[in-house]
Scaffold this motif. Structure first.
Motif, short mmCIF file in Angstrom:
data_model
loop_
_atom_site.label_atom_id
_atom_site.label_comp_id
_atom_site.label_asym_id
_atom_site.label_seq_id
_atom_site.Cartn_x
_atom_site.Cartn_y
_atom_site.Cartn_z
N MET A 245 13.05 1.11 13.26
CA MET A 245 12.93 0.03 14.07
C MET A 245 12.36 0.74 15.49
O MET A 245 13.01 1.41 15.91
CB MET A 245 14.12 -0.58 14.18
N THR B 56 11.34 -0.74 19.55
CA THR B 56 11.42 -1.78 20.52
C THR B 56 10.40 -1.38 21.58
O THR B 56 10.70 -0.26 22.16
CB THR B 56 12.71 -2.26 20.96
N TYR C 145 8.39 -5.34 27.13
CA TYR C 145 7.95 -6.58 27.20
C TYR C 145 6.39 -6.85 27.73
O TYR C 145 5.80 -5.81 28.52
CB TYR C 145 8.51 -7.42 28.14
N ARG D 169 1.26 -5.80 20.03
CA ARG D 169 1.54 -4.97 18.92
C ARG D 169 0.44 -5.08 17.93
O ARG D 169 0.83 -4.37 16.85
CB ARG D 169 2.58 -5.83 18.38
N THR E 127 2.13 -6.78 14.36
CA THR E 127 2.80 -8.03 14.45
C THR E 127 3.73 -8.40 13.15
O THR E 127 4.35 -9.18 13.27
CB THR E 127 1.73 -8.76 14.58
N THR E 128 3.52 -7.65 12.14
CA THR E 128 4.43 -7.97 10.95
C THR E 128 4.81 -6.34 10.32
O THR E 128 4.04 -5.79 10.87
CB THR E 128 3.67 -8.49 9.66
N PRO E 129 6.04 -6.29 9.73
CA PRO E 129 6.25 -4.89 9.24
C PRO E 129 4.90 -4.17 8.52
O PRO E 129 4.17 -4.91 7.77
CB PRO E 129 7.54 -5.32 8.29
N THR F 120 9.42 -1.82 11.51
CA THR F 120 9.30 -3.07 12.36
C THR F 120 9.32 -2.84 13.68
O THR F 120 9.98 -1.85 14.57
CB THR F 120 10.57 -4.15 12.02
N VAL F 121 8.27 -3.54 14.50
CA VAL F 121 8.24 -3.27 15.84
C VAL F 121 8.65 -4.61 16.63
O VAL F 121 7.88 -5.73 16.25
CB VAL F 121 6.77 -2.86 16.12
N ASP F 122 9.53 -4.50 17.46
CA ASP F 122 9.80 -5.77 18.38
C ASP F 122 9.55 -5.66 19.79
O ASP F 122 9.35 -4.34 20.37
CB ASP F 122 11.39 -6.12 18.43
N VAL F 123 9.31 -6.77 20.36
CA VAL F 123 8.99 -6.61 21.79
C VAL F 123 10.17 -6.64 22.53
O VAL F 123 11.11 -7.93 22.31
CB VAL F 123 7.94 -7.50 22.26
N ALA F 124 10.69 -6.03 23.60
CA ALA F 124 11.89 -6.22 24.47
C ALA F 124 11.69 -7.73 25.12
O ALA F 124 10.58 -8.09 25.62
CB ALA F 124 12.01 -5.27 25.45
#
Length: 115
Positions: free
Chosen positions: A54, A56, A59, A63, A88-90, A108-112
């Motif tokens: 994972m 993050t 902001y 991605r 943008t997807t795993p 998986t990359v998430d944006v804060a």
């Protein structure tokens, strides 16, 4: 009797280096040990048991074109470290050990959230 014990001892000592736990064809070790982005600066949290990573990112980060730096134990990783990916997807990474066995990690990359 003493000569036989000495001979037996010497045979055991001579064979000891051959008793290593090496797999024919190479080691079966395979793991991602580090997963980072230089720009934007972000490091992944690796769960080796689950095979997940994972990350993050700050902001506003796009991605769709990020190039991770990946450190591994093993023969190689695919896609290779430094290869630009759309997160943008795993994305699934496969680590290959020297013996040819493989292990998959899902990144998986998430944006804060905005501050």
């Amino acid at each position: 009797m003493k000569n036989r014990l000495t001979l037996l001892f010497l045979i055991i000592i001579a064979c000891f280096p051959a008793c290593k736990e090496d797999t024919p064809g190479g080691s079966s070790e395979k793991a991602i040990t580090s997963f980072t982005f230089a720009s934007p600066a972000a490091a992944g949290i690796i769960d080796g048991n689950a095979g997940t990573i994972m990350v993050t990112v700050p902001y506003g980060t796009d991605r769709s074109a990020l190039a991770p730096t990946i450190a591994i134990v093993g023969q190689g990783v695919s896609p290779a470290s430094g290869t630009v990916q759309d997160f943008t997807t795993p994305v699934t990474y496969t680590v290959t050990a020297k013996d040819g066995s493989t292990r998959e990690y899902t990144v998986t990359v998430d944006v804060a959230a905005a501050d």
